[in-house]
Design a protein around this motif. Structure first.
Motif, PDB file in Angstrom:
ATOM      1  N   GLN A 161      19.405  33.512  12.629  1.00 52.06           N
ATOM      2  CA  GLN A 161      18.210  34.029  13.092  1.00 52.06           C
ATOM      3  C   GLN A 161      17.012  33.255  12.614  1.00 52.06           C
ATOM      4  OE1 GLN A 161      16.323  36.232  15.002  1.00 52.06           O
ATOM      5  NE2 GLN A 161      18.244  37.115  14.734  1.00 52.06           N
ATOM      6  N   PRO A 162      16.574  32.703  13.904  1.00 48.96           N
ATOM      7  CA  PRO A 162      16.669  33.066  15.315  1.00 48.96           C
ATOM      8  C   PRO A 162      17.798  32.223  15.658  1.00 48.96           C
ATOM      9  CG  PRO A 162      15.012  31.427  15.081  1.00 48.96           C
ATOM     10  CD  PRO A 162      15.244  31.878  13.451  1.00 48.96           C
ATOM     11  N   ILE A 163      18.345  32.479  16.775  1.00 45.91           N
ATOM     12  CA  ILE A 163      19.499  31.788  17.292  1.00 45.91           C
ATOM     13  C   ILE A 163      19.535  31.291  18.849  1.00 45.91           C
ATOM     14  CG2 ILE A 163      20.821  33.951  18.315  1.00 45.91           C
ATOM     15  CD1 ILE A 163      22.324  30.878  16.073  1.00 45.91           C
ATOM     16  N   GLY A 207      23.073  36.905  16.546  1.00 51.15           N
ATOM     17  CA  GLY A 207      21.603  36.827  15.936  1.00 51.15           C
ATOM     18  C   GLY A 207      21.490  38.073  14.979  1.00 51.15           C
ATOM     19  N   MET A 243      20.075  40.636  12.198  1.00 50.88           N
ATOM     20  CA  MET A 243      18.924  40.468  11.902  1.00 50.88           C
ATOM     21  C   MET A 243      18.608  40.390  10.634  1.00 50.88           C
ATOM     22  SD  MET A 243      17.307  40.317  14.666  1.00 50.88           S
ATOM     23  CE  MET A 243      15.471  40.449  13.892  1.00 50.88           C
ATOM     24  N   ASP A 244      19.510  40.746   9.546  1.00 47.41           N
ATOM     25  CA  ASP A 244      19.398  40.632   8.186  1.00 47.41           C
ATOM     26  C   ASP A 244      20.870  40.446   7.661  1.00 47.41           C
ATOM     27  OD1 ASP A 244      20.871  43.071   8.238  1.00 47.41           O
ATOM     28  OD2 ASP A 244      18.726  44.360   8.332  1.00 47.41           O
ATOM     29  N   TYR A 247      21.576  32.033   6.682  1.00 42.58           N
ATOM     30  CA  TYR A 247      22.852  32.843   6.225  1.00 42.58           C
ATOM     31  C   TYR A 247      23.978  31.758   5.521  1.00 42.58           C
ATOM     32  CZ  TYR A 247      20.852  36.658   8.901  1.00 42.58           C
ATOM     33  OH  TYR A 247      19.974  37.652   9.354  1.00 42.58           O
TER      34      TYR A 247
END
Length: 268
Positions: free
Chosen positions: A13-15, A41, A43-44, A69
């Motif tokens: 993220q972003p992807i 993608g 978000m969390d 991540y």
């Protein structure tokens, strides 16, 4: 998915900017696989963990993992390679029988890039300087140390470099070391304020960034006649073992660099 198809992808993220879907999809077509490689993608961290659970359930064969991540990918794995454990992060997750295996291919990609674009460089016993002390530095430092290099870090915030150096068993370099460095690697997300005039004419410059392909850092090196290694070579280098791990077949003989350069609108 059909019974024969395999689904893998890249998560970050972003992807949207990622070139990994282009690279892997090109190889999938060339290899004639019933497979797909998609961008994800989340978000969390909760969404990323849910994506990993999809792999555990057998709906994914593998994931490449990018910022933010990589550390979480390692933490969620059931098994980790020695390299990933040493790096403290993973850029590759593979899923088998409900278990998650974590690996790091970034260092392998860096070494492949050096072998391709600076084939005469032997880092064993040589002074190597990495600019930066962020996540990208870890894999580079681990790979170069394993190759026998004397690795030193230079970072604007020295205390951060000291923490990372202690963790990896390397040194924090003083600026004078640059004058005898055989290789200088930019692992910063921004271009360094750096005078290439202080380097040996035998030095090699590498930038882990590939947008643009020839960064100002590499352009300055070329203007001085230094050999340079670009981040695209590293990106492709780390993708090769990832593809083989996720799909179980060798990378097909495709000029993937040319495919990516065309997509980027680059000529070199």
């Amino acid at each position: 998915m059909t019974a024969l198809s395999r689904l893998a992808g890249v998560a970050g993220q972003p992807i949207a900017h990622s070139l990994s879907p282009l690279i892997h999809s090109t190889w999938i077509i060339a290899a004639g696989l019933d497979a797909s490689y998609e961008p994800f993608g989340p978000m969390d961290e909760l969404a990323f963990a849910a994506l990993v659970d999809e792999g555990r359930a057998g709906r994914l064969t593998g994931l490449n993992v990018t910022a933010p991540y990589k550390s979480l990918a390692l933490a969620l794995a059931d098994q980790t390679s020695i390299v990933a454990s040493t790096c403290g992060s993973a850029n590759l997750l593979t899923f088998r029988e409900g278990r998650v295996h974590a690996d790091s291919t970034d260092g392998e990609g860096l070494m492949q890039a050096l072998a391709e674009q600076a084939p005469d460089l032997n880092v064993a016993g040589q002074s190597v300087v990495i600019l930066g002390a962020g996540g990208a530095t870890r894999a580079a430092a681990v790979a170069l140390k394993a190759a026998g290099a004397k690795v030193g870090l230079i970072n604007r915030t020295r205390s951060k470099a000291e923490l990372l150096a202690e963790d990896l068993g390397i040194e924090v370099a003083d600026p004078e070391v640059l004058e005898k460095a055989a290789l200088v690697v930019n692992a910063l997300s921004v271009q360094p304020d750096f005078d290439v005039g202080r380097l040996s004419r035998e030095a090699v410059l590498m930038d882990m960034t590939y947008r643009p392909l020839v960064t100002p850092f590499l352009a300055a090196g070329r203007a001085r006649g230094l050999r340079t290694v670009d981040g695209l070579a590293m990106l492709i280098g780390q993708a090769r073992p990832s593809f083989e791990a996720m799909f179980g077949v060798p990378v097909p003989p495709v000029d993937i660099r040319r495919v990516v350069l065309d997509a980027l609108g680059e000529t070199a």
